[in-house]
Design an enzyme around this catalytic site. Structure first.
Site, mmCIF file in Angstrom:
data_model
loop_
_atom_site.group_PDB
_atom_site.id
_atom_site.type_symbol
_atom_site.label_atom_id
_atom_site.label_comp_id
_atom_site.label_asym_id
_atom_site.label_seq_id
_atom_site.Cartn_x
_atom_site.Cartn_y
_atom_site.Cartn_z
ATOM 1 N NE ARG A 97 -4.830 6.306 0.994
ATOM 2 C CZ ARG A 97 -5.650 5.633 1.775
ATOM 3 N NH1 ARG A 97 -6.273 6.243 2.755
ATOM 4 N NH2 ARG A 97 -5.858 4.360 1.562
ATOM 5 C CD GLN A 106 -5.700 9.935 3.562
ATOM 6 O OE1 GLN A 106 -6.449 9.023 3.874
ATOM 7 N NE2 GLN A 106 -4.394 9.866 3.722
ATOM 8 N NE ARG A 119 -6.620 7.149 6.932
ATOM 9 C CZ ARG A 119 -7.061 6.039 6.303
ATOM 10 N NH1 ARG A 119 -6.779 4.836 6.781
ATOM 11 N NH2 ARG A 119 -7.763 6.133 5.202
ATOM 12 C CG PHE A 157 -2.366 0.018 0.975
ATOM 13 C CD1 PHE A 157 -2.939 -0.938 0.156
ATOM 14 C CD2 PHE A 157 -3.185 0.994 1.528
ATOM 15 C CE1 PHE A 157 -4.314 -0.926 -0.089
ATOM 16 C CE2 PHE A 157 -4.554 1.013 1.294
ATOM 17 C CZ PHE A 157 -5.121 0.064 0.486
ATOM 18 C CG HIS A 162 -10.572 8.390 2.162
ATOM 19 N ND1 HIS A 162 -11.675 7.596 1.951
ATOM 20 C CD2 HIS A 162 -9.593 7.570 2.598
ATOM 21 C CE1 HIS A 162 -11.368 6.347 2.241
ATOM 22 N NE2 HIS A 162 -10.114 6.305 2.658
ATOM 23 C CD GLU A 169 -3.092 3.688 -1.028
ATOM 24 O OE1 GLU A 169 -3.807 4.572 -0.512
ATOM 25 O OE2 GLU A 169 -1.932 3.471 -0.680
ATOM 26 C CG LEU A 178 -12.065 4.759 -1.657
ATOM 27 C CD1 LEU A 178 -11.486 6.144 -1.533
ATOM 28 C CD2 LEU A 178 -11.659 3.918 -0.472
ATOM 29 C CG HIS A 235 -8.475 7.641 -1.432
ATOM 30 N ND1 HIS A 235 -8.267 7.178 -2.712
ATOM 31 C CD2 HIS A 235 -8.133 6.643 -0.595
ATOM 32 C CE1 HIS A 235 -7.829 5.925 -2.625
ATOM 33 N NE2 HIS A 235 -7.736 5.574 -1.356
#
Ligand SMILES: Cc1cc2nc3c(=O)[nH]c(=O)nc-3n(C[C@H](O)[C@H](O)[C@H](O)COP(=O)(O)OP(=O)(O)OC[C@H]3O[C@@H](n4cnc5c(N)ncnc54)[C@H](O)[C@@H]3O)c2cc1C
Ligand code: SF4
Ligand code: SF4
Ligand code: FES
Lengths: 246, 573
Positions: free
Chosen positions: B287, B237, B387, B124, B352, B256, B253, B239
């Protein structure tokens, strides 16, 4: 299509508000789902219209309803699949709380009665489990608890049986197939859960938004497993037919 | 309406507000400690926002990359937080996450496996090693179901479809909370020795968001009114990959995990632009980096027809995609009519996650109000200015458990505080006030205006003028909001919920934008076009505390971890 005509069932039984159908016109937008149309009404015409929803992404299983008479998720049903007249009603198997919202709490009562995951004493953490065993039970673990299968099941609808219903058979199958679990729930499913009432009409598996093969992969195998211990004419029949095929 | 309105009283040792991953994990801990526990949530049990989580939960178990350990996870997390995280929080998190994931497996959760039968871990963004335990792209569902099953088999009392409207405090100590059952349409007072806020984030403040309707930040606003400090409110955040078309699904969403499994980003010329912006980490950079790159391509005219960029995983073949990313396949097929095993997806950034929230003690998760705890996305301190993907789900387990444990201990040591009847009456009048207005203003247009302007002015790239304009808009909307109201009653009345949530949203938005305006630098997810550099003098957290009708803003220098805690990852490899 420029406009969508909605006919929405309204009522609030505990406040003595009887069933009526309200009509609304909503402008159509490309890709719109039924829940969008309901939200349009809520935002612009009637903020008191009760609807249960959460993710609007077909993940949480909140927005179940009967759309043009078929049990479906409002957020997964595209308006352009339905045409311009859309009738929305609450699920039929459960008592209405208000408008499109039903009381599904009975399912949580059943869930409490299902023996929870019980790891076998031989399994030591971290568990060693093969992917093939995970893949086998994955299907049942995708259940989003939308209760649509419960809604179409004639046995559940008739209320007077003790049948837990297809959703709960799926849950039991998920637990029974867990490679680390050590108890067999098929007997509970028969004696308390009334699986014998299910006559494998397959209506439930036709409406499952997660495309879980509820009857084929959960109910029939559970019936087959128990048939040696309890009397179930349908289970016996299934077994006999299968044997002949082999 | 005249005279007194009835309410029921529930006596409990611990009240948990929120049944997402954090709240449920807390409930297990306290119920198992023999504490009388009550857990409430706005939605049905098992439907909370957490259910949507896709990609996985990060923990340095080291099953795939054996070199991984807590120190590397610590370093990755702290680095991405760009020195705003509380390093003690990060240390606890990185050390405890592996055990929490294995514990979830012992509770019955199933994860995808490695060939030798261990929990598999996927790559990730900005994680140095493959670290995310997952099950396909439905990890949140697995987590919620497992925790929910565990909770219903404890003595904890679950009250779902229930909204808390006020947290009650007596002399700086928690005394309980007030709210009503949405299903019954009935008021309740909770007399409780301790309260945990696990109410999730604030994503609904923005028009384009991946968040569920619950994420209006009620917990933050209520805690703030009760005297708790909020911190890092400006840190939101975005995304990199949300759906863009059709309009109905804008913001939903795209995990990821698509990039983790080999998906690449392309502009309308077919160029793989991440090679230019981040030659080493490419699509799997943090991100904020990927989101800004997507944004740049779009605003500079290299975007797609509907204002996105392309994300392509089709080269991996149908079998692989259906096994690893079944929800993404369904999502595009059903909503956009696109077959991702053959065609490219269109994606653009979406709101997000909120790194900011309620300031808590890193060990105990207690706030500055005695007996009030917070965990999960509502709490603050772990993620700093950005994050890492997968760090939230493990955060829920680590700090959900800690909140449950320490709140249980607190309630064992303390007695229940008295509740002032007048306070209850006032709160009942406030709620009923929305239902008894003459010619009420519809709350929805105000909410929609707020969300639209927040997405426009407080998004990925911010500037002073937009932020000040937004503060002006928020103040105007606050005035307008005084007139909102609806007809009908307490039971399942979405308009009433909107009135209540609007107050919370405006309170959170004001602090968020004030913080963003104040932070005259760019750091992590907070990017200012008028202050593009990261400045050393801004290595501090912005803290808000309420004071009468307004608030105080203070700055708290962020302490760096002791020597030796940050590892050189190149060397570690
Ligand atoms: C689509 C999507 C995918 C994601 N994927 C990942 C991932 O792969 N990995 C990862 O680590 N993170 C992921 N995240 C982030 C992560 O899912 C969330 O940050 C996390 O689930 C938040 O959990 P929580 O327990 O703090 O709160 P939530 O799950 O948000 O739950 C909040 C609870 O509080 C209740 N509540 C709120 N207000 C009130 C009130 N006033 N009264 C009563 N109850 C109230 C709600 O009803 C709900 O039960 C994802 C997020 C999204 C949206
Ligand atoms: S197959 Fe059984 S459970 Fe499914 S709908 Fe028919 S009777 Fe009900
Ligand atoms: S089995 Fe399918 S239809 Fe039944 S509750 Fe689960 S997801 Fe819904
Ligand atoms: S709103 Fe979640 S499934 Fe429809």
């Amino acid at each position: 299509m420029e406009k969508v005509k909605l006919s929405i069932q309204r009522s609030e039984p505990s406040a003595g508000v009887p069933v009526r159908y309200d009509q609304f016109e909503v402008p159509y937008e490309e890709g719109m789902v039924v829940l969008d149309a309901v939200h349009y009404v809520e935002n612009n015409s009637d903020p008191t219209l009760a609807v249960r929803w959460n993710c609007k992404a077909a993940r949480c299983g909140s927005c179940s309803a009967e759309i043009n008479g078929k049990p479906r998720l409002m957020c997964k049903t595209r308006v352009d699949d339905l045409g311009e007249n859309i009738k929305i009603e609450p699920m039929r198997a459960y008592p209405v709380v208000k408008d499109l919202v039903t009381d599904v709490s009975h399912n949580y009562e059943i869930a409490k009665k299902i023996p929870p995951f019980t790891p076998s004493p031989e399994m030591h953490s971290p568990y060693t489990i093969q992917q093939i065993d995970i893949t086998r039970s994955k299907e049942f673990r995708t259940c989003i608890e939308c209760f649509l299968c419960q809604d179409v099941c004639h046995v559940v609808r008739e209320h007077h049986s003790d049948y837990y219903g297809p959703k709960h058979v799926v849950k039991i199958a998920a637990l029974d197939l867990h490679p680390a679990d050590c108890i067999d729930r098929s007997e509970v499913l028969y004696k308390q859960g009334g699986l014998g009432f299910c006559d494998i009409t397959k209506c439930c598996q036709e409406v499952c938004p997660e495309e879980i093969k509820i009857t084929d992969n959960a109910i029939i195998p559970e019936k087959e497993r128990i048939v040696d211990h309890v009397y179930d004419p349908i289970g016996l029949l299934v077994k006999a037919v299968k044997r002949r095929k082999w | 309406m005249s005279g007194k309105t009835d309410y029921s009283v529930v006596n409990t040792d611990l009240l948990i507000i929120g049944a997402g991953g954090a709240g449920l994990r807390a409930a297990i801990e306290s119920a198992e400690a023999g504490i009388k526990t009550t857990i409430v949530s706005k939605s049905l049990l098992g439907k909370a926002h957490t259910v949507m989580a896709e990609g996985g939960m990060a923990a340095a178990i080291g099953n795939v990359d054996s070199q991984d350990n807590w120190k590397v996870h610590f370093t990755d997390t702290y680095d991405e937080g760009v020195k705003l995280s509380n390093w003690k929080t990060v240390e606890i998190f990185a050390k405890e996450a592996p055990e929490r994931v294995l514990e979830l497996e012992r509770y019955g959760a199933m994860f995808d496996r490695t060939p030798d039968g261990k929990i598999n871990q996927r790559a990730f963004g900005a994680h140095s090693y493959r670290r995310l335990a997952h099950v396909g792209d439905k990890t949140g569902l697995e987590m919620i179901r497992t925790l929910q099953d565990k909770v219903i088999h404890t003595d904890a009392k679950v009250m779902d479809e229930f909204v808390i409207t006020k947290i009650l405090v007596n002399n700086g100590r928690i005394s309980g909370a007030f709210g009503f059952s949405i299903r019954e349409g009935k008021f309740y007072v909770f007399r409780s020795k301790a309260v945990i806020i696990a109410s999730g984030g604030v994503g609904r403040l923005f028009k384009v968001t991946s968040n569920s309707w619950e994420s209006t930040g009620d917990g933050l606003a209520m805690a703030f009114r009760a005297g708790a400090s909020l911190m890092d409110m400006e840190m939101v955040q975005f995304h990199p990959t949300g759906m863009v078309w059709p309009p109905s699904v804008r913001g939903i969403l795209v995990t990821e995990g698509v990039r983790g499994e080999g998906g690449i980003l392309l502009n309308n010329k077919g160029e793989r632009f991440m090679l230019k912006y981040s030659p080493v980490k490419k699509e799997l950079d943090a991100r904020d980096v990927v989101a800004r790159s997507n944004y740049k391509e779009i605003v500079e005219g290299r975007g797609t027809e509907h204002g996105g960029v392309y994300l392509d995983i089709s080269h991996k073949g149908a079998k692989f995609i259906l096994e690893k990313l079944p929800s993404m396949y369904m999502q595009y097929k059903e909503f956009a009519g696109i077959d991702i095993t053959k065609e490219k997806m269109e994606v653009a950034p979406t709101t997000h996650y909120h790194m900011g929230g309620i300031r808590v003690n890193p060990e105990t998760t207690m706030t500055n109000v005695e007996g009030l705890f917070a965990a999960g996305e509502a709490a603050c301190g772990l993620h700093g200015a950005n994050r890492l993907g997968g760090n939230s789900l493990s955060d829920l387990l680590v700090f959900g458990r800690r909140a449950g444990k320490f709140a249980a201990e607190y309630s064992k040591q303390n007695s229940v505080e008295p509740i002032d009847d007048k306070e209850i009456e006032d709160e009942i009048s406030r709620v009923m006030g929305f239902l008894n207005k003459k010619n009420p203003e519809n709350p929805y247009p105000i909410i929609n205006e707020l969300r639209e302007s927040m997405s426009k002015r407080v998004g990925i790239i911010r500037n002073g003028k937009d932020l000040q304009d937004e503060l002006g808009t928020i103040r105007d909307l606050k005035e307008k909001a005084k007139a909102v109201g609806v007809t009908g009653g307490l039971r399942f009345n979405p308009g009433l919920m909107a009135c209540l949530e609007l107050q919370n949203m405006l309170s959170n938005a004001e602090l968020l934008v004030t913080g963003a305006n104040e932070r005259k630098e760019s750091r992590g997810a907070h990017t200012r076009s008028d202050f593009p550099e990261t400045k050393d003098e801004w290595k501090k957290n912005i803290v808000f505390t309420s004071s009468g009708d307004t608030f105080e803003m203070t700055f708290s220098p962020s302490e760096e971890p002791p020597e030796g805690m940050i590892v050189n990852i190149q060397k570690a490899r």
